[in-house]
Scaffold this motif. Structure first.
Motif, short mmCIF file in Angstrom:
data_model
loop_
_atom_site.label_atom_id
_atom_site.label_comp_id
_atom_site.label_asym_id
_atom_site.label_seq_id
_atom_site.Cartn_x
_atom_site.Cartn_y
_atom_site.Cartn_z
N ASN A 196 52.11 24.75 48.09
CA ASN A 196 51.16 25.02 49.16
C ASN A 196 51.68 26.09 50.12
N PRO A 197 50.80 27.01 50.54
CA PRO A 197 51.19 27.99 51.55
C PRO A 197 51.32 27.32 52.91
N GLY A 203 46.92 24.78 52.95
CA GLY A 203 48.18 24.76 53.68
C GLY A 203 48.60 23.39 54.17
N ALA A 204 49.67 23.38 54.95
CA ALA A 204 50.29 22.13 55.40
C ALA A 204 49.34 21.25 56.20
N ALA A 205 48.59 21.84 57.12
CA ALA A 205 47.74 21.03 58.00
C ALA A 205 46.56 20.42 57.26
N TYR A 206 45.84 21.23 56.50
CA TYR A 206 44.63 20.74 55.84
C TYR A 206 44.93 19.76 54.71
N VAL A 207 45.99 20.02 53.97
CA VAL A 207 46.29 19.16 52.81
C VAL A 207 47.06 17.91 53.21
N PHE A 208 48.06 18.06 54.08
CA PHE A 208 48.94 16.93 54.40
C PHE A 208 48.75 16.35 55.79
N ASP A 240 57.23 37.57 55.53
CA ASP A 240 55.89 36.97 55.41
C ASP A 240 56.02 35.58 54.79
N ILE A 241 56.24 34.58 55.61
CA ILE A 241 56.48 33.23 55.06
C ILE A 241 55.21 32.63 54.47
N GLN A 242 54.04 33.16 54.82
CA GLN A 242 52.80 32.67 54.22
C GLN A 242 52.79 32.91 52.71
N ALA A 247 55.89 27.01 51.16
CA ALA A 247 56.18 27.10 52.60
C ALA A 247 55.52 25.98 53.38
N GLY A 248 54.39 25.46 52.88
CA GLY A 248 53.68 24.39 53.57
C GLY A 248 54.23 23.01 53.32
#
Length: 380
Positions: A196-197, A203-208, A240-242, A247-248
């Motif tokens: 996950n980005p 990304g981290a917020a929406y998925v986890f 560019d960590i995205q 990264a997520g």
């Protein structure tokens, strides 16, 4: 006869170490002079520290650190037998299990305690780190961890931000002038089995975020913070960590390790097997016995047993899987290196009974005993 026992934990029941010892007892009941090598498994999640430190005869360190909601928690990490490599599970310091369900809030939870564990290990002479990312309660992009390591994240007024994902949008600059200087000599190998980005719909917020206590509004706020943080890192560090796959992971800790600490994100099981020098262990092996709580399609999706099966197949070593639950259709498993699989539940019983650690240990020993008797009969 050389038998390698490499079992995962049976979640909610028996640990990988205890399970391995029960299977070893079953082997020795029948073949007392066999060379038995116990090799507890993990994939970067729960049990990683125990598995690696047990396999390398390392030592465990207990330390009080800042918990996810800024309370003090006791965390355990390990130092391998080389005295230079620390093994850390982030969940020990910022795990979801440390917060009651009704108090979970990734806007406020911090990964600060992870940085404290790293700092303590550096103080003990460690320069190499194996990090397990599973089970975090945070969504702070690893900023809390970096704060504990001496990084300063400054707002528009040049003041340091607070703890938690809610402050990410306030960051205007990163000051690492007071970061632990030894970090430049450190290496970080990070067990990460998701790609996950950092931000966005995957990304981290929406998925986890929801499983960490975030409602829809909080998810949007957290995602905006992660995006802003990525922009600051890009502008100030040219990184560019995205674009870093994984990264997520762990609320952005994956991005912090890879983007700011120059860590490598790796398959969890392959990292653990490599750290344990598993290929060397396999030399001269006649049989591998492994196990986990439930054998199903997910077994082949990057989990510990899938990595083990790959190596068994590569070296043409038969591999037996013992599990609490085994599906009727196992043809897809046989094609990837699993020779045969057996349920260790030996009589009708409730789920509670089946998951009792003593019952599981007894059943693992009994089933192994019977399998070895059958193998020995064919050999004679």
């Amino acid at each position: 006869m050389k038998i390698v026992i490499a079992t995962d934990s049976f979640k909610g029941s028996i640990s990988s170490v205890e399970g391995s010892l029960a299977i070893a007892a079953g082997v020795r009941d029948v073949v007392p002079h066999a060379e038995v090598v116990t090799f507890p498994l993990a994939d970067g999640g729960e049990g990683t520290v125990q598995a690696l430190i047990h396999a390398t005869a390392g030592s465990f360190i207990s330390l009080d650190v800042t918990g996810p909601m800024q309370e003090k928690v006791n965390a355990v990490y390990g130092i391998m037998d080389d005295s230079k490599t620390a093994v850390i599970e982030v969940a020990q310091a910022c795990g979801l299990s440390l917060i009651p369900t009704d108090q979970r809030n990734p806007l406020l939870s911090t990964s600060y305690g992870v940085g404290e564990l790293i700092s303590d290990a550096i103080g003990r002479g460690c320069l190499h780190f194996i990090i397990g990312l599973g089970g975090s309660a945070t969504n702070d992009a690893g900023v809390g961890m970096l704060q504990a390591l001496g990084y300063r994240f400054l707002n528009r007024e040049g003041k340091e931000i607070g703890f938690g994902g809610k402050w990410l949008r306030d960051i205007r600059s990163i000051d690492e002038s007071k970061a632990n200087p030894t970090l430049a000599q450190c290496t970080f190998r990070v067990a990460c089995d998701v790609n996950n980005p950092l931000y966005g719909e995957n990304g981290a917020a929406y998925v986890f975020g929801p499983q960490k206590g975030a409602d829809s509004q909080m998810v949007r706020e957290l995602d905006q913070g992660l995006k802003h943080f990525a922009e600051v890192v890009l502008n100030e560090r040219g990184k560019d960590i995205q674009q870093i796959a994984g990264a997520g992971a762990a609320g952005g800790l994956g991005g912090a390790f890879a983007g700011l600490l120059h860590g490598s994100l790796e398959s969890g099981i392959e990292l653990i097997l490599d750290a344990n020098k598993f290929k060397e262990t396999l030399k001269g092996t006649d049989l591998i016995i492994t196990g986990e709580g439930k054998l199903d399609e997910q077994t082949l999706m990057g989990k510990a047993l899938s990595g083990l099966a790959h190596h068994a197949q590569e070296h043409s070593i038969p591999m037996i899987v013992l599990a609490g639950s085994v599906p009727v259709n196992t043809s897809y498993m046989h094609s990837v290196g699993i020779t045969s699989c057996f349920s260790v539940v030996n009589q009708p019983m409730s789920l509670e009974q089946a998951m009792d650690v003593r019952t599981t240990g007894t059943c693992l020993q009994f089933t192994t005993n019977q399998l070895l008797r059958l193998i020995r009969a064919f050999q004679t």
